[in-house]
Design a protein around this motif. Sequence first.
Motif, mmCIF file in Angstrom:
data_model
loop_
_atom_site.group_PDB
_atom_site.id
_atom_site.type_symbol
_atom_site.label_atom_id
_atom_site.label_comp_id
_atom_site.label_asym_id
_atom_site.label_seq_id
_atom_site.Cartn_x
_atom_site.Cartn_y
_atom_site.Cartn_z
ATOM 1 N N TYR A 1 23.055 39.448 -9.665
ATOM 2 C CA TYR A 1 21.877 38.975 -8.935
ATOM 3 C C TYR A 1 21.697 37.472 -9.114
ATOM 4 C CZ TYR A 1 17.204 38.794 -6.986
ATOM 5 O OH TYR A 1 16.119 38.501 -6.205
ATOM 6 N N LEU A 2 21.648 37.051 -10.375
ATOM 7 C CA LEU A 2 21.443 35.624 -10.643
ATOM 8 C C LEU A 2 22.579 34.798 -10.076
ATOM 9 C CD1 LEU A 2 20.059 35.890 -14.257
ATOM 10 C CD2 LEU A 2 18.811 35.368 -12.178
ATOM 11 N N ASP A 3 23.798 35.327 -10.236
ATOM 12 C CA ASP A 3 24.954 34.656 -9.632
ATOM 13 C C ASP A 3 24.750 34.482 -8.156
ATOM 14 O OD1 ASP A 3 28.017 35.487 -11.257
ATOM 15 O OD2 ASP A 3 26.019 35.176 -12.081
ATOM 16 N N GLY A 4 24.326 35.587 -7.533
ATOM 17 C CA GLY A 4 24.151 35.581 -6.088
ATOM 18 C C GLY A 4 23.144 34.527 -5.661
ATOM 19 N N VAL A 5 22.049 34.435 -6.392
ATOM 20 C CA VAL A 5 21.036 33.438 -6.039
ATOM 21 C C VAL A 5 21.630 32.041 -6.156
ATOM 22 C CG1 VAL A 5 18.859 32.416 -6.739
ATOM 23 C CG2 VAL A 5 19.090 34.875 -6.691
ATOM 24 N N ASP A 6 22.280 31.786 -7.265
ATOM 25 C CA ASP A 6 22.866 30.460 -7.482
ATOM 26 C C ASP A 6 23.916 30.108 -6.456
ATOM 27 O OD1 ASP A 6 22.805 30.218 -11.114
ATOM 28 O OD2 ASP A 6 21.408 29.592 -9.553
ATOM 29 N N ASN A 7 24.670 31.111 -6.021
ATOM 30 C CA ASN A 7 25.730 30.824 -5.067
ATOM 31 C C ASN A 7 25.268 30.939 -3.632
ATOM 32 O OD1 ASN A 7 27.635 30.360 -7.082
ATOM 33 N ND2 ASN A 7 28.048 32.536 -7.281
ATOM 34 N N GLY A 8 23.976 31.100 -3.442
ATOM 35 C CA GLY A 8 23.432 31.115 -2.091
ATOM 36 C C GLY A 8 23.864 32.295 -1.248
ATOM 37 N N LEU A 9 23.979 33.479 -1.885
ATOM 38 C CA LEU A 9 24.456 34.632 -1.138
ATOM 39 C C LEU A 9 23.378 35.337 -0.311
ATOM 40 C CD1 LEU A 9 26.817 36.386 -3.697
ATOM 41 C CD2 LEU A 9 27.430 34.903 -1.813
ATOM 42 N N PHE A 10 22.109 35.102 -0.637
ATOM 43 C CA PHE A 10 21.045 35.862 0.025
ATOM 44 C C PHE A 10 20.215 34.989 0.945
ATOM 45 C CE2 PHE A 10 22.358 38.747 -3.043
ATOM 46 C CZ PHE A 10 22.039 38.362 -4.337
ATOM 47 N N ASP A 11 19.722 35.585 2.027
ATOM 48 C CA ASP A 11 18.804 34.876 2.917
ATOM 49 C C ASP A 11 17.480 34.673 2.190
ATOM 50 O OD1 ASP A 11 19.584 36.613 6.059
ATOM 51 O OD2 ASP A 11 20.731 35.244 4.805
ATOM 52 N N ALA A 12 17.010 35.766 1.595
ATOM 53 C CA ALA A 12 15.721 35.718 0.888
ATOM 54 C C ALA A 12 15.854 36.558 -0.370
ATOM 55 C CB ALA A 12 14.613 36.278 1.772
ATOM 56 N N TRP A 13 15.128 36.200 -1.389
ATOM 57 C CA TRP A 13 15.228 36.941 -2.649
ATOM 58 C C TRP A 13 13.942 36.796 -3.445
ATOM 59 C CZ3 TRP A 13 17.332 32.304 -1.500
ATOM 60 C CH2 TRP A 13 16.979 31.208 -2.313
ATOM 61 N N LEU A 14 13.793 37.697 -4.414
ATOM 62 C CA LEU A 14 12.624 37.650 -5.293
ATOM 63 C C LEU A 14 13.028 37.021 -6.612
ATOM 64 C CD1 LEU A 14 10.908 41.147 -4.980
ATOM 65 C CD2 LEU A 14 9.997 38.960 -4.264
ATOM 66 N N LEU A 15 12.289 36.037 -7.038
ATOM 67 C CA LEU A 15 12.556 35.431 -8.337
ATOM 68 C C LEU A 15 11.290 34.771 -8.822
ATOM 69 C CD1 LEU A 15 14.855 35.211 -10.296
ATOM 70 C CD2 LEU A 15 15.574 33.093 -9.204
ATOM 71 N N GLY A 16 11.312 34.283 -10.026
ATOM 72 C CA GLY A 16 10.103 33.647 -10.530
ATOM 73 C C GLY A 16 10.450 32.690 -11.642
ATOM 74 N N PRO B 1 24.225 25.973 -10.695
ATOM 75 C CA PRO B 1 25.669 26.048 -10.440
ATOM 76 C C PRO B 1 26.472 25.148 -11.375
ATOM 77 C CG PRO B 1 24.491 25.940 -8.374
ATOM 78 C CD PRO B 1 23.460 25.774 -9.455
ATOM 79 N N GLU B 2 25.914 23.995 -11.726
ATOM 80 C CA GLU B 2 26.664 23.112 -12.616
ATOM 81 C C GLU B 2 26.804 23.698 -14.002
ATOM 82 O OE1 GLU B 2 24.839 21.072 -9.485
ATOM 83 O OE2 GLU B 2 23.705 21.501 -11.297
ATOM 84 N N SER B 3 25.677 24.192 -14.531
ATOM 85 C CA SER B 3 25.743 24.714 -15.890
ATOM 86 C C SER B 3 26.641 25.932 -15.942
ATOM 87 C CB SER B 3 24.345 25.057 -16.422
ATOM 88 O OG SER B 3 23.749 26.060 -15.639
ATOM 89 N N ARG B 4 26.653 26.726 -14.860
ATOM 90 C CA ARG B 4 27.532 27.877 -14.792
ATOM 91 C C ARG B 4 28.976 27.455 -14.864
ATOM 92 N NH1 ARG B 4 25.533 32.810 -13.179
ATOM 93 N NH2 ARG B 4 23.530 32.339 -12.304
ATOM 94 N N GLU B 5 29.291 26.448 -14.038
ATOM 95 C CA GLU B 5 30.673 25.994 -13.989
ATOM 96 C C GLU B 5 31.107 25.475 -15.345
ATOM 97 O OE1 GLU B 5 31.415 23.344 -10.560
ATOM 98 O OE2 GLU B 5 33.047 22.623 -11.845
ATOM 99 N N ARG B 6 30.212 24.721 -15.939
ATOM 100 C CA ARG B 6 30.521 24.125 -17.230
ATOM 101 C C ARG B 6 30.806 25.188 -18.273
ATOM 102 N NH1 ARG B 6 26.645 19.777 -20.068
ATOM 103 N NH2 ARG B 6 28.286 18.659 -21.149
ATOM 104 N N LEU B 7 29.935 26.188 -18.306
ATOM 105 C CA LEU B 7 30.088 27.223 -19.305
ATOM 106 C C LEU B 7 31.359 28.025 -19.049
ATOM 107 C CD1 LEU B 7 28.910 28.465 -21.771
ATOM 108 C CD2 LEU B 7 27.538 29.964 -20.364
ATOM 109 N N THR B 8 31.611 28.304 -17.763
ATOM 110 C CA THR B 8 32.830 29.050 -17.425
ATOM 111 C C THR B 8 34.056 28.319 -17.938
ATOM 112 O OG1 THR B 8 31.718 29.705 -15.400
ATOM 113 C CG2 THR B 8 34.054 30.181 -15.548
ATOM 114 N N LYS B 9 34.061 27.010 -17.725
ATOM 115 C CA LYS B 9 35.212 26.235 -18.195
ATOM 116 C C LYS B 9 35.284 26.237 -19.712
ATOM 117 C CE LYS B 9 35.678 22.053 -16.462
ATOM 118 N NZ LYS B 9 35.841 21.335 -15.259
ATOM 119 N N ALA B 10 34.140 26.040 -20.344
ATOM 120 C CA ALA B 10 34.141 25.959 -21.813
ATOM 121 C C ALA B 10 34.623 27.252 -22.442
ATOM 122 C CB ALA B 10 32.743 25.619 -22.317
#
Lengths: 335, 327, 566
Positions: free
Chosen positions: C446-461, A45-54
């Motif tokens: 998808y990646l956004d969703g994972v980072d923002n905690g949108l899913f209860d469970a997800w597949l990633l690696g 989340p931090e790197s995302r925010e940073r890049l979005t701002k940049a």
Amino acid sequence: MLRFIVRRLLQMVGVLFVLSLLLFIWLRMLPGGTVSAILGDRATPESRERLTKALGLDEPLYVQYWRYLKRALTGNFGASTGVVPGRDAFQIFIDRFPATIELSFFAILIAILLGIPLGYLAARRRASLFDNASVIVSLIGVAVPVFFLAFLLKYFFAVKLGWLPVSGRQSNIDATRVTNFFVLDGLMTREWDAAWDAFKHLILPAITLSTIPFAVIFRITRASVLEVLDEDFVRTAESKGLTNRIIRGRHVLRNALLPVITTVGLQVGGLLAGAILTESVFSFPGIGEALASAFSHRDYAVLQVLIMASAATFVIVNLIVDVLYAVVDPRVRTR
Amino acid sequence: MTDNPKGWKPGARRKAKIDALAQAAGQVQDAGTVADTPGVSLIASAWRRLRRDRVFLIGLTITVLFLLVALFAPLLAPHDPTARLLLDKVRPQSNPIPGPEPGFPLGADNVGRDLLSRLIVGSRQTLLVCVFATLFSLIGGLILGTLAGAFGGWIDSVVMRFVDIMLSIPSLLLAFSVAAMAARPSQWTVILAISIAYLPIFARLLRGSMLAQRHSDHVLAARALGVKQAPIIFRHMLPNSLGPVIVQATLVLATAVIDAAALSFLGLGNPDDRQPEWGQMLGAAQKYIYDYPHLAFYPAACIILVAFGFTLMGESLREALDPKSRR
Amino acid sequence: MKLTRLRTTVVLTAAVSLGLAGCAQSDRESTSSGTTGSGSSGTAAAEGGSDTFTFGAAGAPEVFDPYYASDGETFRITRQIFQGLLGIKPGTADAQPELAESWEPSDDGLTWTFKLRQGVKFTDGEAFNAAAVCYNFERMFEQNEVAQAGPAEYWAYTMLGFKGGETESLYKSCEAKDDATAVITLNRYTSDFPVMLTLESFSMQSPKALKDGDANNVQKEGEGFKYPAYASAPVGTGPYKLEKYDEANKTITLVRHDDFWGEKAKTAKIVFKIIPDESTRRQELEAGSINAYDLPNPADWKGLEDAGNQVLVRPAFNILYMGLNPEKNAKLQDVRVRKALYMALNRDQLVATQLPEGAKVATQFMPDTVAGYNTGLEATKYDVEGAKALLKEAGAEGMTLQFAYPSEVSRPYMPDPQKIWDALSADLEAIGVKVEAVTKPWNGGYLDGVDNGLFDAWLLGWTGDYNSANNFIGTFFGADSNDFHTWSTDFGKTLSKELDETNGIVDEGERTTAYEALNQKIMEDYLPGLPISHSPPALVVGKGVEGLTASPLTAEMFDTVTVSKS
């Protein structure tokens, strides 16, 4: 005539503006996009925010659009993030444009060389086996999904038989580039093997791309010739005892060809749709493949440029066709 | 050539074809244009001719077959298309696509679901996609076209300028652009994308049809009698446009199937593959096309057949309705 | 007559083109064997072997400056051109000396002395010495705002900070004691150093070329980046150098560096041909116009081998897991629920039917090649009844679980996300869990969703960057805001602290033991997520290609490759 052209061009500019605004807004509202594409699964989340701002993506939409517009007016449409990362988006369009033009040229050539004579012959032998068979063949040509046909051709002629190359525009030979139309370049610089090599790479994609224009041109020619054949003046000429050849050449064909010309012009515009699929299957580096690739990478800069450039191309092609038609058709001219 | 007082415009040929169809609507009540018996409607005479047209009959047979299969799919399918019955036979390298065996005449797909059942039940989703796409584009085009044609004036100009531009962009490109913008691809985004792509055709058709009928006797008579605008449109003008609309709809149905398949191939289709659909099956089969081409051939064959059937029907209908092909 | 004129033109054109075809073959020495298409023509073949190795790449490289790159395609190319202080032993994930012959830490692990190889030159003639090393490190440390936020990803990820930035960097300074000795000082000890130097981004580049090409001048352009001149003209010390990038034809050509300090490359030229479509890559390989490509679809392996190609399977260096977010779904706070879900998964069947040969069920959050892997741990048994009972005990019977998977992507650890998801969700439904399906495109939410905690469970690696336990479990659970939202649980903060501490242990033996213990704790006590499997990604080479060693880190070197004329 001039006023007509100018008016149409102004309309085009207006349309492009509206289109660019719509595209811009819509693309920026979608989730994911550039930041995700750049950071991939390494993002936090931090790197995302940073890049979005940049990248200035956190500013209000109208501010972003205004900046985009200012840059666009100077010819700078941003850099690609997926198709060819780092390269200017408009430059990618310039790079790829000749490829699609070359491909479309050969596709239309095939469609014309096969479609017009066959259409004419089918009309002459109306309701015969030949006629029915060729109508059905042309309908099949439209029904078969382009990418499927592309795969079949590739599989048989390139892989199994090995007669033609599998993909790309040219093999690893040091060809000199002049206009970026590879075949033309080869001919111009007298590097015959380069020209021949580029031509070999064009054969299968061009055949694939030509199936739909061929079907259309074939049917239009046939219908048009049928119409003309039935006209009074043809019957008159026949009754006068003029030999068939003269009737054919001087009267029938010339009149029948008018709508065909329009059709050909319009098919050129429609080739881009088929090009997306054909170029993807053959990995042919043209506009179509760039569009498909830009989409899968969510490369918005390139998507925007390509969609707008395509729209502009259509309008210009249509304009040229209309002007040509007005020039050629005496009835329109004397209005 | 049809009359077109304003000269040729973008998408001219396409438009001319649509306009020709629209003209047919305006000639329904005009006695004397029809070569056979005076007073017989265009549609009836067309039907009589069509009944003997072999091409039309072939197209009709295919279409009816398709509809029947789609209708009775669950009964016809030997297994549940979502059940991964042969999953334990699947080995990603040595046997990713299980071959035919007793009870599974076409083998299975890459997760062990019976291919034949998927093809049969897939006809439903495919039918749904084409029908809805065509329906939505028809309704949308109807609204736009009626507005433009019935009211005329500046509404007409604005709407038609918009429609013209859309007409000049090839349908796949339009569909591709719309689908590419979808936040979450699904069956409905595919339908929406294709409807938007074909909307301008119906808009122009209906507008042309409205215009053609505006000055025809029966409309003028109704107006003279004091009938309001709305009933005129709905009760007199629209029903007469039915013929051309049907023709265009069949042609759109044909290409809608192909476009849906193309979108799936490009990755813009519905990602959820539990409910089978031919275009999506074809797209998913690309990965295995080298060693297991049958996985792609079967749905491709179905798509081609159905598209072909619709096209044959549509083209024969168009020729039948076209006043000029009266010989 | 129009028609006859048409006919004549056609005949003439055909005649002319046939004539041209006849001339075409005779002008250049034609080496193509006719039936294999034009792909292999045009290169003057050396005695007994071909002088070009053609690799089919899946995408275009970002830039040629590895410091600013983060994708495998770029690294594949730069790996042949550049070298770093540390290299990777072929076929393994272990570090070995490359431009540094040896290295010694101080007792507190903060100061590292590197003894450098002598007599090495960059391809532009510049000498490689300690001054060059320090120049490189300082250059990487000092970046402008734009580069810090985006392109300089790997430095940001490993060193954490830049000069003048808010976060303190791990890197403190570099001193060139003499030509052959470089001393690097860190602010903090981490087990990742110096093994992180095996990353491509830490390649040593020519100071002169960096200076002349204004290498740090990255600008933002719209929503992308504009790179300086140096990024298209890289200068390294490796066995190859960049000749040209033909963008119109999508090929990149490398030529042998004849003054290379080590063993010269066996093949004179490498050509990377960009072919985005996978089945096209396969067809080109079969037609002989490319010699190798990466990540063939497991369904193709058998067909490829039957045709005489070699599928080189890499030892798995990745992990596929099912992530859980207890902050979003409160039921997941209870470790019994997490354990129950884990017991419900039939991973043996998944590995046997969905994953390529050589795939293994995971017992912990890292593969067995990483130091710190606990060989004593056993995989949780598949037990449907036990799972149901445990779920009931925790009062979560019939719970709803939103389970997400990505579309439009294929990763080495997750070749077909949809199929894997299908299998796992069926397993979950078998114990009474109501599974809510969610899918989004990989790059489209998808990646956004994972980072923002949108899913209860997800597949990633995750595929490891280098051989370090911290690179796996540190990445997953270390930071306070990690994907698993561990800080919302009762163990999260403790786990972060434990990871930090273990990473700070200087003595290698002690550290390895500590990591093993930590892995056990994670799997038995915490279970913040569910490790599923490790999948071996593969590489395929065509007939007549010898000398290519597959690397678990996808760090294949092509200088030992020979292509014989088949």
